[in-house]
Scaffold this active site. Structure first.
Site, mmCIF file in Angstrom:
data_model
loop_
_atom_site.group_PDB
_atom_site.id
_atom_site.type_symbol
_atom_site.label_atom_id
_atom_site.label_comp_id
_atom_site.label_asym_id
_atom_site.label_seq_id
_atom_site.Cartn_x
_atom_site.Cartn_y
_atom_site.Cartn_z
ATOM 1 N N CYS A 154 -2.525 -2.965 8.539
ATOM 2 C CA CYS A 154 -2.235 -1.634 9.087
ATOM 3 C C CYS A 154 -1.873 -1.761 10.570
ATOM 4 C CB CYS A 154 -3.431 -0.712 8.912
ATOM 5 S SG CYS A 154 -4.247 -0.870 7.313
ATOM 6 N N CYS A 170 0.818 -1.219 0.000
ATOM 7 C CA CYS A 170 0.000 0.000 0.000
ATOM 8 C C CYS A 170 0.848 1.264 0.000
ATOM 9 C CB CYS A 170 -0.947 0.014 1.201
ATOM 10 S SG CYS A 170 -0.076 0.072 2.765
HETATM 11 FE FE1 FES Z 1 -1.673 0.000 4.223
HETATM 12 FE FE2 FES Z 1 -3.425 0.924 5.885
HETATM 13 S S1 FES Z 1 -3.752 0.456 3.786
HETATM 14 S S2 FES Z 1 -1.329 0.670 6.242
#
Ligand code: FES
Length: 122
Positions: free
Chosen positions: A102, A33
């Site tokens: 996360c 991400c």
């Molecule tokens: Fe990667 Fe939240 S989407 S840390």
């Protein structure tokens, strides 16, 4: 899709910022991400007396950093390493499955900051 606790924590995060001359600092990122989390620790007499974070990331990452830094204050580094991502998820009253990583970032950032503290102490 987020719990009220996540949204409240995101709206009013605790421990945002930096500690000057920290005793330990850990930076981790998630390649998929692109989010980055940095945790700063002040450790006195083997107790984490302050913890702050800077997170460039999603709602869940910011809420996770806030809760996780709050959870480790007052703990020894050893105890702080026992705070796992599942504990962060529980404290946030759940995260959507695609957002579990996360909370892992928070666990990893704390571990990296403690590793840094230990390497400096030697
Ligand atoms: Fe990667 Fe939240 S989407 S840390």
């Amino acid at each position: 899709m987020y719990s009220k606790k996540v949204l409240d924590t995101f709206a009013n995060p605790m421990n945002v910022g930096e500690i000057e001359n920290p005793d330990g600092v850990g930076t981790v990122g998630n390649a998929s991400c692109g989010d980055i989390m940095q945790v700063f620790l002040r450790i006195e007499n083997d107790i984490i007396v302050d913890a702050k974070f800077k997170t460039f990331g999603c709602t869940a990452a910011i809420a996770s950093s806030s809760i996780a830094t709050e959870m480790i204050k007052g703990k020894t580094p050893e105890e702080a390493l026992q705070v796992k991502n599942a504990d962060v998820v529980e404290a946030l009253e759940g995260l959507p499955p695609q957002k579990i990583h996360c909370s892992v970032l928070a666990e990893e950032a704390i571990a990296a900051a403690i590793a840094d503290y230990r390497s400096k102490k030697k």
